[in-house]
Design a protein around this motif. Structure first.
Motif, mmCIF file in Angstrom:
data_model
loop_
_atom_site.group_PDB
_atom_site.id
_atom_site.type_symbol
_atom_site.label_atom_id
_atom_site.label_comp_id
_atom_site.label_asym_id
_atom_site.label_seq_id
_atom_site.Cartn_x
_atom_site.Cartn_y
_atom_site.Cartn_z
ATOM 1 N N GLU A 71 0.822 -1.209 0.000
ATOM 2 C CA GLU A 71 0.000 0.000 0.000
ATOM 3 C C GLU A 71 0.855 1.256 0.000
ATOM 4 N N VAL A 72 1.918 1.273 0.804
ATOM 5 C CA VAL A 72 2.787 2.445 0.867
ATOM 6 C C VAL A 72 3.437 2.693 -0.488
ATOM 7 N N MET A 73 3.887 1.628 -1.151
ATOM 8 C CA MET A 73 4.506 1.803 -2.461
ATOM 9 C C MET A 73 3.498 2.306 -3.485
ATOM 10 N N GLN A 74 2.271 1.792 -3.428
ATOM 11 C CA GLN A 74 1.261 2.241 -4.382
ATOM 12 C C GLN A 74 0.937 3.726 -4.174
ATOM 13 N N LEU A 75 0.892 4.163 -2.928
ATOM 14 C CA LEU A 75 0.654 5.581 -2.666
ATOM 15 C C LEU A 75 1.782 6.430 -3.232
ATOM 16 N N SER A 76 3.013 5.933 -3.094
ATOM 17 C CA SER A 76 4.157 6.660 -3.636
ATOM 18 C C SER A 76 4.166 6.651 -5.150
ATOM 19 N N ALA A 77 3.474 5.695 -5.749
ATOM 20 C CA ALA A 77 3.390 5.631 -7.209
ATOM 21 C C ALA A 77 2.478 6.728 -7.755
ATOM 22 N N TYR A 78 1.597 7.247 -6.910
ATOM 23 C CA TYR A 78 0.716 8.342 -7.317
ATOM 24 C C TYR A 78 1.325 9.696 -6.988
ATOM 25 N N ALA A 79 1.878 9.836 -5.808
ATOM 26 C CA ALA A 79 2.512 11.088 -5.393
ATOM 27 C C ALA A 79 3.524 10.768 -4.303
ATOM 28 N N GLY A 80 4.783 10.680 -4.690
ATOM 29 C CA GLY A 80 5.815 10.332 -3.728
ATOM 30 C C GLY A 80 7.138 10.067 -4.405
ATOM 31 N N PRO A 81 8.109 9.572 -3.663
ATOM 32 C CA PRO A 81 9.459 9.350 -4.209
ATOM 33 C C PRO A 81 9.485 8.395 -5.394
ATOM 34 N N CYS A 82 8.645 7.355 -5.375
ATOM 35 C CA CYS A 82 8.689 6.348 -6.444
ATOM 36 C C CYS A 82 8.350 6.952 -7.804
ATOM 37 N N ILE A 83 7.243 7.684 -7.876
ATOM 38 C CA ILE A 83 6.837 8.256 -9.157
ATOM 39 C C ILE A 83 7.803 9.352 -9.589
ATOM 40 N N GLU A 84 8.372 10.092 -8.629
ATOM 41 C CA GLU A 84 9.322 11.134 -8.999
ATOM 42 C C GLU A 84 10.594 10.519 -9.578
ATOM 43 N N SER A 85 11.060 9.420 -8.976
ATOM 44 C CA SER A 85 12.244 8.745 -9.492
ATOM 45 C C SER A 85 11.974 8.195 -10.892
ATOM 46 N N PHE A 86 10.792 7.620 -11.078
ATOM 47 C CA PHE A 86 10.428 7.067 -12.384
ATOM 48 C C PHE A 86 10.368 8.154 -13.448
ATOM 49 N N GLU A 87 9.752 9.278 -13.117
ATOM 50 C CA GLU A 87 9.551 10.336 -14.106
ATOM 51 C C GLU A 87 10.828 11.090 -14.428
ATOM 52 N N THR A 88 11.741 11.206 -13.454
ATOM 53 C CA THR A 88 12.978 11.953 -13.675
ATOM 54 C C THR A 88 14.146 11.067 -14.076
ATOM 55 N N GLY A 89 14.031 9.759 -13.789
ATOM 56 C CA GLY A 89 15.144 8.863 -14.057
ATOM 57 C C GLY A 89 16.314 9.068 -13.120
ATOM 58 N N ALA A 90 16.050 9.674 -11.964
ATOM 59 C CA ALA A 90 17.104 9.970 -10.989
ATOM 60 C C ALA A 90 16.765 9.346 -9.641
ATOM 61 N N VAL A 91 17.788 9.117 -8.841
ATOM 62 C CA VAL A 91 17.582 8.619 -7.481
ATOM 63 C C VAL A 91 16.886 9.698 -6.658
ATOM 64 N N VAL A 92 15.874 9.308 -5.907
ATOM 65 C CA VAL A 92 15.189 10.226 -4.995
ATOM 66 C C VAL A 92 15.366 9.670 -3.585
ATOM 67 N N SER A 93 16.140 10.373 -2.775
ATOM 68 C CA SER A 93 16.423 9.933 -1.413
ATOM 69 C C SER A 93 15.740 10.857 -0.413
ATOM 70 N N VAL A 94 15.056 10.251 0.537
ATOM 71 C CA VAL A 94 14.385 11.002 1.593
ATOM 72 C C VAL A 94 14.923 10.508 2.926
ATOM 73 N N ALA A 95 15.743 11.333 3.569
ATOM 74 C CA ALA A 95 16.375 10.926 4.828
ATOM 75 C C ALA A 95 15.401 10.946 5.994
ATOM 76 N N ASP A 96 14.332 11.745 5.875
ATOM 77 C CA ASP A 96 13.329 11.839 6.929
ATOM 78 C C ASP A 96 11.975 12.087 6.267
ATOM 79 N N ILE A 97 11.144 11.065 6.248
ATOM 80 C CA ILE A 97 9.863 11.159 5.553
ATOM 81 C C ILE A 97 8.965 12.252 6.135
ATOM 82 N N VAL A 98 9.171 12.593 7.380
ATOM 83 C CA VAL A 98 8.390 13.678 7.986
ATOM 84 C C VAL A 98 8.528 14.969 7.172
ATOM 85 N N GLN A 99 9.681 15.146 6.526
ATOM 86 C CA GLN A 99 9.986 16.402 5.851
ATOM 87 C C GLN A 99 9.554 16.457 4.389
ATOM 88 N N VAL A 100 8.834 15.442 3.896
ATOM 89 C CA VAL A 100 8.465 15.440 2.479
ATOM 90 C C VAL A 100 7.465 16.557 2.183
#
Length: 236
Positions: A71-100
């Protein structure tokens, strides 16, 4: 003999490479990828998402079949690090998810609720083409060490090459068929999990473990075993 971490990572690459044989199973390749990533890169959980023919990301393999991770990955596929990494082709690192950013609030809230506080989304890419992401979830705040990020990208690259094995980038139809096969295999696996969970009276997560372990013991592809279960040719 006790292996050093570096030796373990080298053997992990060898294991991934060994998967690339004739008629290999894409799902097996990706399952090995997530298992090895969690074992050697300090991830609490990890998963791979691939894009379908419409560019929508879906979970193909994960270290846990529990709904919380999927579920967490699917949510990120709509708006989150996963979809951003896919769309940009770059690594997206979040050291503290609170700060997204606030636009990722659904992903942030669910991830924190499930105990995930950091994530690295690594693109599965070959040259300019990105076909999905490898996602490493952690239960401790902080950056993933640079060496681990390099290894994670290398793992992801090996998997990408495997998926596009013996396929020219110009043959987009062939690539889409290969990706669609993986997505279709996932549907069969979901059905098989339900069958095993019901017949054995076990949770879904444990049902997948039974399927995976049977496939490995008998040196068969996970999707083939799942198909036999769904068609009632095999009972676990």
């Amino acid at each position: 003999m006790t292996l050093t971490r570096e030796q373990g990572i080298l053997r992990a690459f060898a294991q991934l490479a060994d998967t690339l044989v004739d008629d290999y199973d894409v799902v097996d390749l990706l399952q090995n990828l997530v298992d090895l990533s969690s074992r050697f890169l300090g991830a609490t959980a990890s998963g791979v998402m691939l894009a379908d023919e419409h560019g929508d990301l879906d979970v193909i393999a994960s270290t846990s079949e529990a709904s919380r991770l999927v579920e967490v990955m699917q949510l990120s596929a709509y708006a989150g690090p996963c979809i951003e990494s896919f769309e940009t082709g770059a690594v997206v690192s979040v050291a503290d998810i609170v700060q997204v950013p606030d636009r990722w609030h659904a992903f942030r809230d669910r991830a924190l609720e499930q105990g995930f506080v950091a994530i690295d989304a690594i693109p599965l890419r070959l040259r300019t083409q990105t076909i999905g992401t490898l996602n490493l979830f952690r239960d401790r705040v902080g950056d993933l060490p640079e060496d681990d990020l390099v290894a994670a990208q290398a793992f992801a690259d090996v998997a990408t090459i495997g998926i596009l094995h013996q396929r020219s980038l110009a043959e987009s139809d062939a690539i889409r068929r290969q990706l669609q096969f993986a997505l279709n295999s996932r549907i069969i696996i979901e059905q098989a999990k339900g069958v095993v969970a019901q017949t054995r009276g076990v949770p879904i997560d444990q049902a997948f473990t039974l399927i995976r372990d049977y496939a490995r013991r008998n040196q068969r592809g996970i999707s083939l075993v799942a198909s036999d279960i769904v068609e009632r040719r095999l009972g676990l």
